[in-house]
Design an enzyme around this catalytic site. Structure first.
Site: not given
Length: 586
Positions: A61-62
């Site tokens: 993810g991020s």
């Protein structure tokens, strides 16, 4: 038990093991002040990593996970060691920055799959030099040598070929900020066995998001050291709408440091773009350009759709590259590393609405993990740029891979020859229509005995930021409609898009419907009071926000296509059953 140390640590460390075989995004997944896992979709949800030996396959993810690591250090809620079974750059960079700027560190180890499986079953371990030890029933510490190459306190950068300017920056001849930046870049080069650096044409900085006092202290320290960007640099979304935060009633305790953080980067020479979708700007890169972008959805879009070349840049490394103009010649900068390793064939999506693309992206990312996929089965579909944006943002939420290919559609998989090349030596997977329906139900949980409809308090659009075309589409969908008084509709976009849409009368049309349009910030940062304190249900057309929203806001999430979101805004409710286009996919 072969392995390696990703970051050096001189002291003995010991702690209870908290482990999972599921990768974890620290942004939206771990509370930076408490160390509690807040990702409601993760097996460790509700557990604290504070003072623990955290064993996970890696991050996902991020790109902002590195910021969360630094916040955990400065809040005293960090784990005492990190153990991965694959190379993990985002979280490791957070530890490197903590060590280089704030003289705090923990062991970061990468171990083999078999070693990781062993560690997952242990309750308590300690790390001593190149060994991991654990307690047995008698309280003793049997030793397992990991054969880890020792990382000296002062790294040896002689294996990396440096230009004259590189060496000058490393030696401090251009100031303390470029020296710090070059040290972080070169420590990253050692982790990835990179032997040379390359020039990049532009950077996009993600750590302008205010995650807490640590990221502000990082930026202000660089500014005090005289930091200036060397290449064109844009800024990601920030934590506030700079135009409206006072009118919106945002707490100055959040807004003031958010303003200070943005201002620090502006004073370093970055452009006030404030968008999580820099590919929508006039400055978007061209095919083949070497760039350094952070923000996970932007990285994936740049590589996959534009054909530019950027690694999935961790926060902090983005700033370091902006300050030096130099990056690592590794990963998808190299043509041989842009090839698909996974083939995912999709059943026909004929008759589906636009919600199918974020669903497919989310599922594809989960399947791919850290491998680049090529998705087949969509060759005859009409796929818009908005569809690719939604697919990519969802893909980047569940995968750590920097790009994807879609056969017949994305820029490096359009021709038959390109497709044939990408399909070679791939592991094959299949997404069925029932898989799509199952994921929709996971985003829209409902139990027996629940009413047919659920009230919706807020409809959230623009994660990533809405494009001009999406604003046009929303205007058409809301034309001649009446919004429910009980439901808010809020859209985020960048100021460049807002200005053009306002000139063309689109913003006025949306405001007439009752839409609130916000610039500069994005849904991954928006909190109360923009999200009404009494609200309980948020509906979105973003799989990314459907994933992160509950952990970030404490609200229940619902997911649907843009048309279904508009319908919810008008009716104030959403059906608790599958939409008609998914009914046959059960």
């Amino acid at each position: 038990m072969p392995g390696r140390a990703l970051s050096g640590f001189a002291k003995l460390t010991e702690g209870d093991v908290i482990a999972s075989n599921v990768a974890l995004s620290f942004w939206g997944g771990v509370n930076p002040q408490t160390g509690i896992v807040i990702d409601s979709h993760h097996p460790l949800a509700g557990n604290s990593i504070k003072g623990k030996v955290l064993a996970i396959p890696g991050g996902r993810g991020s790109c902002s996970g590195s910021c969360v690591i630094l916040e955990l250090f400065l809040s005293g809620s960090h784990p005492c060691a990190l153990i991965f079974k694959r190379e993990e750059l985002i979280l490791t960079i957070g530890v490197i920055v903590a060590q280089e700027m704030f003289q705090q560190s923990i062991p970061v180890l990468q171990v083999s799959r078999s070693s990781f499986a062993t560690l997952r079953d242990l309750t308590r371990v300690r790390v001593v030099g190149d060994q991991i030890q654990w307690t047995d029933n008698m309280g003793l510490y049997p030793t397992l040598s990991l054969d880890l190459p020792c990382v000296p306190n002062e790294p040896d950068f002689s294996s990396v070929r440096l230009s004259v300017l590189d060496r000058e920056m490393l030696n401090g001849m251009h100031g303390r900020a470029p020296q710090f930046a070059m040290r972080v870049i070169l420590r990253t080069a050692l982790i990835q066995d990179v032997s040379e650096l390359i020039d990049v044409k532009q950077a996009h900085i993600d750590c302008c998001i205010y995650t807490g006092p640590a990221v502000l202290k990082f930026a202000q320290t660089l500014r005090e050291w005289g930091a200036k960007v060397r290449i064109p640099t844009t800024l990601n979304s920030i934590s506030i709408d700079r135009r409206l935060w006072r009118a919106q009633g945002v707490d100055p305790a959040i807004a003031a440091p958010s303003e200070q953080l943005a201002q620090a980067y502006l004073e370093m020479g970055a452009k006030p773009s404030f968008t999580c979708a820099p590919y929508q700007l006039q400055s978007a890169p061209n095919f083949g350009d070497n760039i350094m972008w952070a923000e996970s959805n932007a990285v994936v879009f740049a590589n996959s759709v534009l054909g530019a070349r950027t690694i999935k840049c961790p926060d902090f490394l983005d700033v370091c590259v902006a300050l030096t103009g130099r990056s690592l010649n590794t990963g998808v900068h190299l043509t041989e590393h842009r090839k698909a390793r996974v083939q995912i064939h999709c059943d026909s999506i004929e008759g589906c609405d636009d919600a199918v693309f974020p669903l497919l992206g989310y599922i594809s990312g989960d399947i791919s993990a850290d491998r680049i996929p090529i998705i087949s089965g969509l060759e005859k579909c009409v796929v818009t740029t908005s569809d690719l944006k939604a697919f990519g943002a969802a893909f980047a939420t569940t995968s750590s891979a920097p790009m994807f290919h879609i056969a017949g559609i994305t820029i490096e998989a359009r021709s038959e020859a390109d497709i044939k090349t990408q399909l070679q030596d791939t592991t094959k997977f299949h997404i069925t229509r029932s898989d799509i329906a199952r994921q929709w139900q996971l985003f829209n949980p409902s139990g027996k005995g629940e009413p047919e409809h659920t009230s919706v308090d807020l409809v959230s659009l623009g994660n990533p930021h809405f494009s001009y075309e999406e604003i046009q589409q929303l205007v058409e969908l809301t034309r001649y409609r009446i919004k429910s008084e009980s439901t808010m509709l809020v859209v985020t976009c960048n100021s460049e898009i807002y200005t053009q849409a306002y000139k063309d009368g689109l913003i006025t049309a949306l405001e007439k419907f009752g839409t609130q349009v916000i610039t500069d910030t994005c849904w991954c940062m928006i909190q109360e009071p923009i999200i009404p304190p009494k609200s309980q249900i948020i509906m979105t057309n973003s799989a990314k926000y459907a994933h992160y929203g509950e952990g970030l806001t404490g609200r229940q999430m619902r997911f649907g296509g843009l048309g279904q979101c508009v319908e919810a805004a008008c009716l104030g409710t959403v059906r608790n059953s599958l939409p008609p286009w998914l009914e046959e996919m059960k």
